[in-house]
Design a protein around this motif. Structure first.
Motif, PDB file in Angstrom:
ATOM      1  N   PHE A  76       0.765  -1.152  -0.013  1.00 39.16           N
ATOM      2  CA  PHE A  76       0.054   0.196  -0.242  1.00 39.16           C
ATOM      3  C   PHE A  76       0.894   1.218   0.016  1.00 39.16           C
ATOM      4  CE2 PHE A  76      -3.110  -3.128   1.273  1.00 39.16           C
ATOM      5  CZ  PHE A  76      -4.043  -2.792   0.893  1.00 39.16           C
ATOM      6  N   GLY A  77       2.109   1.083  -0.803  1.00 39.72           N
ATOM      7  CA  GLY A  77       2.796   2.155  -0.998  1.00 39.72           C
ATOM      8  C   GLY A  77       3.725   1.892  -2.167  1.00 39.72           C
ATOM      9  N   ARG A  78       4.177   2.971  -2.717  1.00 36.12           N
ATOM     10  CA  ARG A  78       4.923   2.751  -4.100  1.00 36.12           C
ATOM     11  C   ARG A  78       6.403   2.375  -3.649  1.00 36.12           C
ATOM     12  NH1 ARG A  78       5.897   9.066  -5.029  1.00 36.12           N
ATOM     13  NH2 ARG A  78       7.869   8.969  -3.876  1.00 36.12           N
ATOM     14  N   VAL A 134       9.997   0.662   0.024  1.00 36.50           N
ATOM     15  CA  VAL A 134       8.522   1.039  -0.297  1.00 36.50           C
ATOM     16  C   VAL A 134       8.164   2.278   0.576  1.00 36.50           C
ATOM     17  CG1 VAL A 134       6.124   0.203   0.139  1.00 36.50           C
ATOM     18  CG2 VAL A 134       8.074  -1.301  -0.543  1.00 36.50           C
ATOM     19  N   LYS A 135       7.402   3.443   0.091  1.00 32.20           N
ATOM     20  CA  LYS A 135       7.224   4.491   1.032  1.00 32.20           C
ATOM     21  C   LYS A 135       5.576   4.563   1.266  1.00 32.20           C
ATOM     22  CE  LYS A 135       8.266   9.376   0.637  1.00 32.20           C
ATOM     23  NZ  LYS A 135       8.536  10.561  -0.495  1.00 32.20           N
ATOM     24  N   LEU A 154       6.984   6.948   6.405  1.00 34.52           N
ATOM     25  CA  LEU A 154       7.440   5.654   6.721  1.00 34.52           C
ATOM     26  C   LEU A 154       8.128   5.229   5.246  1.00 34.52           C
ATOM     27  CD1 LEU A 154       7.976   3.502   8.774  1.00 34.52           C
ATOM     28  CD2 LEU A 154       5.935   2.488   8.212  1.00 34.52           C
ATOM     29  N   LYS A 155       9.539   4.726   5.283  1.00 31.15           N
ATOM     30  CA  LYS A 155      10.042   3.873   4.151  1.00 31.15           C
ATOM     31  C   LYS A 155      10.635   2.865   4.759  1.00 31.15           C
ATOM     32  CE  LYS A 155      11.388   8.064   1.743  1.00 31.15           C
ATOM     33  NZ  LYS A 155      12.718   8.824   1.341  1.00 31.15           N
ATOM     34  N   LYS A 156      10.383   1.680   3.894  1.00 32.76           N
ATOM     35  CA  LYS A 156      10.920   0.177   4.466  1.00 32.76           C
ATOM     36  C   LYS A 156      11.986  -0.244   3.144  1.00 32.76           C
ATOM     37  CE  LYS A 156       9.820  -3.750   6.766  1.00 32.76           C
ATOM     38  NZ  LYS A 156       8.721  -4.657   7.418  1.00 32.76           N
TER      39      LYS A 156
END
Length: 162
Positions: free
Chosen positions: A58-60, A129-130, A135-137
């Motif tokens: 659910f993030g780009r 993934v942002k 939050l970035k992972k």
């Protein structure tokens, strides 16, 4: 009181369920499809393939460019680059690659012998993934595919990706 028909789950069931969910998640993140094979007159083979990077987050997913290697029998045959890019949330990014593979044995100047050619394609995509602009992972996906090509018919017999 009536006897209970619901059996409690053990810890091994939960860990195996978690592992299978992780395995399904990894399988969904990478794909190699639509491989076409063309024998050229100079003794090489041209492959056109579609590389898909599926993002179920659910993030780009923003990934870096990486070198993909094609090997045949442990011998490096060709390398090509998957360029950096982004896959939007819940979508798939598609790349088309064209690779000219020369004869890996170098012993036959007439080109490839009719038969079966086994190729292995390997690449590891790394990126982030942002989520919600805060939050970035870090995430990575590894593509490891074995391709069996019938050289007499120019068709892909097997395509197994892990």
């Amino acid at each position: 009181m009536a006897p209970s028909t619901i059996m409690p789950k053990s810890d091994t069931d939960e860990s195996s369920t978690y592992k299978s969910m992780e395995l399904r998640k990894k399988k969904r993140m990478k794909r190699l499809e639509d491989i076409n094979v063309i024998n050229k007159k100079n003794g090489s083979i041209r492959h056109t393939a579609q590389v898909r990077i599926k993002n179920n987050n659910f993030g780009r997913y923003k990934f870096d460019s990486n070198m993909t290697t094609l090997t045949s029998g442990g011998v490096l045959v060709e390398e090509f680059v998957i360029p950096n890019g982004r896959a939007r949330l819940k979508s798939t990014k598609t790349f088309y690659v064209i690779v000219d593979v020369t004869n890996p044995s170098n012993s036959d100047t007439e080109g490839f012998h009719p038969g079966l050619l086994q190729l292995t394609a390997k690449v590891e995509l790394t990126g982030k993934v942002k989520f919600t602009m805060v939050l970035k992972k870090k995430k990575s996906a590894e593509i490891n595919c074995t391709i069996s090509i019938n050289l007499s018919t120019n068709f892909v017999q097997d395509l197994i990706c892990q």
